[in-house]
Design an enzyme around this catalytic site. Sequence first.
Site, short mmCIF file in Angstrom:
data_model
loop_
_atom_site.label_atom_id
_atom_site.label_comp_id
_atom_site.label_asym_id
_atom_site.label_seq_id
_atom_site.Cartn_x
_atom_site.Cartn_y
_atom_site.Cartn_z
N HIS A 132 0.81 -1.22 0.00
CA HIS A 132 0.00 0.00 0.00
C HIS A 132 0.85 1.28 0.00
O HIS A 132 1.97 1.30 0.51
CB HIS A 132 -0.87 -0.04 1.27
N SER A 177 -4.49 -5.33 -1.28
CA SER A 177 -5.64 -4.45 -1.41
C SER A 177 -6.11 -4.27 -2.85
O SER A 177 -7.30 -4.03 -3.08
CB SER A 177 -5.34 -3.08 -0.79
N HIS A 205 -6.90 -5.76 5.06
CA HIS A 205 -8.06 -6.33 4.38
C HIS A 205 -8.40 -7.75 4.84
O HIS A 205 -9.33 -8.36 4.31
CB HIS A 205 -7.83 -6.30 2.86
N LYS A 231 -12.32 -1.26 7.89
CA LYS A 231 -12.76 -2.17 6.83
C LYS A 231 -13.69 -3.23 7.47
O LYS A 231 -14.77 -2.88 7.88
CB LYS A 231 -11.55 -2.72 6.11
C1 PLP Z 1 -3.39 -2.27 2.84
C2 PLP Z 1 -3.80 -0.97 3.47
N1 PLP Z 1 -3.07 -0.49 4.50
C3 PLP Z 1 -3.38 0.66 5.09
C4 PLP Z 1 -4.47 1.40 4.68
C5 PLP Z 1 -4.75 2.70 5.36
O1 PLP Z 1 -5.72 2.54 6.34
P1 PLP Z 1 -6.66 3.75 6.78
O2 PLP Z 1 -7.76 3.84 5.79
O3 PLP Z 1 -7.12 3.38 8.15
O4 PLP Z 1 -5.80 4.98 6.78
C6 PLP Z 1 -5.27 0.93 3.62
C7 PLP Z 1 -6.44 1.64 3.08
O5 PLP Z 1 -7.17 2.35 3.57
C8 PLP Z 1 -4.92 -0.29 3.00
O6 PLP Z 1 -5.63 -0.76 1.99
#
Ligand code: PLP
Length: 381
Positions: A132, A177, A205, A231
Site C-alpha cells: 500500500h 488491497s 483487508h 474495513k
Molecule cells: C493495505 C492498506 N493499508 C493501510 C491502509 C490505510 O488505512 P486507513 O484507511 O485506516 O488509513 C489501507 C487503506 O485504507 C490499506 O488498503
Amino acid sequence: MFDERLRQKLALQKKQGLYRRPPITEACDGRTVTVCGRRLINFASNDYLGLGRSACLGKKLGAAFEKCGSSSSSSRLVSGNAVLIREAEKAYASYFGHDDALFFPSGYQANLALLSTLFGRDETLFFDKHVHASTVKGMQLGASAIRSFKHNSMNHLDRRLKGASGTKVVVTESLFSMDGDMAPFSVLGQMKKEHGLLLVVDEAHAFGALGNGGRGLAQGVADVSLGTFGKAMGLFGAFVLLPSLYREYLLNFASPFIYTTALPAAHAQGALCVLEAIQRADEARARLAALSQTLKDDLKARGFEVRGDAHILAIEIGSEERAQRLVASLFEAGFFAFTARFPTVPLGQAIVRVSLTTHLTFKDISAFAETLSRLSAELPS
Ligand SMILES: Cc1ncc(COP(=O)(O)O)c(C=O)c1O
C-alpha cells in the site's frame, strides 16, 4: 507561474485518463449507495462483514460517545491516554496472539509511524512491490535501505535476501488491497527460519474477514501486524500488534503517534464491541467467501481475467479509458464499482476492483456479472 504549473499538471492528468473526481455519496445502507440521486448496488465497499452498518454496534457506540465525550482533546502523550484505550489494546493483543498493541487514528498514520521509526540505518527493508501507498511512504520517510521484490515472488525475495547483510525485515500485505491475492505465509515462515528475518504484515483487508476467528493470515508468523478498524471491523482508526519493546519505542519516538490527537475513549469501547462481534462472525465469513467465489467463477466463465483469492477481485481491463467507460456504464445500469488506475496500479493495467460485503445477495452477484459482460461486449475495443 505557480498556479499555471498546477493547472498544467491537472490538464495532463485529464489527458491521460487519470483525473480523479470522486463521486459524492448521498446515502448508504450497506447494500446500496446513492450517488446523484440514484440508488446503486455497492460493489466498492470494504465493510466486508457488514459491521459498519450494524444497528447494534451503532447503538453501543452512540452510548459510549454520550458517556465518554466526543473527543480525547489531546495526544496520548499529554492527557489523551484513556484507561479504556489501554484496556482495548490489551484485549486486541491477546485475541490476535501478540505481546501488545498500539492504536492509531488511521492505518495510513500507523504505517508511517511503524516503518519510518522502528527501523533505521542498521536494517534493510525488503518490500513486496504491491504494498500500500502508506507503507511505501513510511519506508521513504525512514532511514533504512529499501529493496523491492516482485509481487509475491519468494524466489526473487530469496535471491535478494542472500545478497544482504545486517538485520533483514520483510514487509508485505496479507490480502493485497488491489490484487486480492494472498502472500504465501508458509514459505515466509520457512524463510524466517533460514534468514533470521523480521516479518511485518499489513492485514488491513484480512483481519476480521479471514483466518480462524478473523485473526488474519499471518498469525504465528508475523512479528508485527497492522490492522485497520475501517474495513471489516466497521469502525475507523487502526491498530498495530507488536512486542512490548517495539511499542515502548514507538510511543517514545514515532512522530505520527506522538503529535496527533488520540482516538476518543468511546472509540476504544466500540473496538471492544467489534472484537466480540468478529469472534462470533464465522457464519458471516463463510457467506462472504461464498459470495466472492460465486462472483469470481461467474466472471471467469464469461471470459474475464480475474485475480483475487477472497473478497477483493481485480477484473483486468488494461486501458485506463476503457476501465473508466465500463465503470460509467455500470453506473448507468445501477451498479457502483471502482477502477484502480495508475499510480495505484501500473500504467496500462487498469482494473475494475470489486470488493464484496455480506450485505450483497447472490442475485446481486449474478446481475453484476451478467451486466458487466454485456457492457464489455458493447464497448468497442
Ligand atoms: C493495505 C492498506 N493499508 C493501510 C491502509 C490505510 O488505512 P486507513 O484507511 O485506516 O488509513 C489501507 C487503506 O485504507 C490499506 O488498503
